[in-house]
Design a protein around this motif. Sequence first.
Motif, PDB file in Angstrom:
ATOM      1  N   GLN A  81       0.813  -1.224   0.000  1.00 48.74           N
ATOM      2  CA  GLN A  81       0.000   0.000   0.000  1.00 48.74           C
ATOM      3  C   GLN A  81       0.846   1.274   0.000  1.00 48.74           C
ATOM      4  O   GLN A  81       0.307   2.372   0.004  1.00 48.74           O
ATOM      5  N   ILE A  82       2.160   1.093   0.010  1.00 46.37           N
ATOM      6  CA  ILE A  82       3.054   2.236   0.159  1.00 46.37           C
ATOM      7  C   ILE A  82       2.941   3.230  -0.992  1.00 46.37           C
ATOM      8  O   ILE A  82       3.182   4.426  -0.838  1.00 46.37           O
ATOM      9  N   ASP A  83       2.572   2.737  -2.193  1.00 47.49           N
ATOM     10  CA  ASP A  83       2.501   3.625  -3.359  1.00 47.49           C
ATOM     11  C   ASP A  83       1.091   4.169  -3.602  1.00 47.49           C
ATOM     12  O   ASP A  83       0.853   4.875  -4.580  1.00 47.49           O
ATOM     13  N   LYS A  84       0.167   3.849  -2.707  1.00 47.37           N
ATOM     14  CA  LYS A  84      -1.212   4.328  -2.861  1.00 47.37           C
ATOM     15  C   LYS A  84      -1.362   5.729  -2.255  1.00 47.37           C
ATOM     16  O   LYS A  84      -0.511   6.197  -1.509  1.00 47.37           O
ATOM     17  N   SER A  85      -2.455   6.396  -2.593  1.00 45.45           N
ATOM     18  CA  SER A  85      -2.698   7.740  -2.075  1.00 45.45           C
ATOM     19  C   SER A  85      -2.896   7.694  -0.563  1.00 45.45           C
ATOM     20  O   SER A  85      -3.266   6.657   0.001  1.00 45.45           O
ATOM     21  N   GLU A  86      -2.684   8.837   0.086  1.00 40.37           N
ATOM     22  CA  GLU A  86      -2.844   8.894   1.538  1.00 40.37           C
ATOM     23  C   GLU A  86      -4.267   8.557   1.958  1.00 40.37           C
ATOM     24  O   GLU A  86      -4.491   7.878   2.959  1.00 40.37           O
ATOM     25  N   GLY A  87      -5.230   9.040   1.177  1.00 44.56           N
ATOM     26  CA  GLY A  87      -6.624   8.755   1.500  1.00 44.56           C
ATOM     27  C   GLY A  87      -6.936   7.273   1.434  1.00 44.56           C
ATOM     28  O   GLY A  87      -7.615   6.727   2.310  1.00 44.56           O
TER      29      GLY A  87
ATOM     30  N   LYS B 103      -6.247   1.099   6.218  1.00 46.35           N
ATOM     31  CA  LYS B 103      -5.738   0.851   7.568  1.00 46.35           C
ATOM     32  C   LYS B 103      -6.847   0.938   8.603  1.00 46.35           C
ATOM     33  O   LYS B 103      -6.876   0.174   9.572  1.00 46.35           O
ATOM     34  N   ARG B 104      -7.788   1.870   8.401  1.00 46.19           N
ATOM     35  CA  ARG B 104      -8.918   1.980   9.322  1.00 46.19           C
ATOM     36  C   ARG B 104      -9.755   0.705   9.303  1.00 46.19           C
ATOM     37  O   ARG B 104     -10.207   0.233  10.349  1.00 46.19           O
TER      38      ARG B 104
END
Length: 250
Positions: A112-118, A124-125
């Motif tokens: 998930q490191i290259d995905k957007s912050e949103g 993660k939530r």
Amino acid sequence: MPLTHKQIQATKPKDKDFKLSDEKGLYLLVKKTGAKYWRMKYRFSGKEKLLAIGVYPDTSLAMAREARDQARKKLASDIDPLAEKHAIKAANKLNTENSFEALALEWFNTKQIDKSEGHQRRVKRNIESYLFPVIGHYPINDITAPILLNALRQIEQRGTIETAHRTKQIAGQIFRFAIATGRAERDPTPDLKGALKVPVKRHFSALTEPKDVGCLLVAIDSFTGTYTVKAALQLSSLFFCRPGELRRMR
């Protein structure tokens, strides 16, 4: 003679470590620091071995003798109690390292490191709020379809059907990551096909009155966001295309 509780309590440390013998290989090792450790000396396959049983007074004389008797029963069945203890410790360590939570965090930090912050925040939530409290402590190979379904049902009961389906998809990605890295044997999510409620599709009303369309165009013209977004809104009212098509336009 066998040890007594009173004798153990009265024993004081000396300049060097020394032993107080009980019975059947059990003894109390008294360290020069004052600490007292229960040990059992035994032989297995012709070799002398030493089994650590506990620390006095957390492990009482009665508890130490019970542990010694259990070890002697294992020896009678040709089981090395020390080797068994090491095997259990190694298995517990492996289960902790291969827990669903540990592997989910590894997957998140890898995939998930290259995905957007949103997107990262939403994923993660989901795993922290819905999966970790129910199955986070399970070794990943111990999680069956019913166990995973129990976690998803709890989301479903809140009325958030779509969230339950998204969480199931995320769980599937974690299981497939664990399989690819040799920590899991199978992904139970395909077994849950049809087990969750189907989300009710909502249709958003369209503007059909000319005056309403006029109000929309005025609102777009008054938009104070970025130039790119404003241009996209204006183009959408001309071309009636989908957002994905609009983003790919030159």
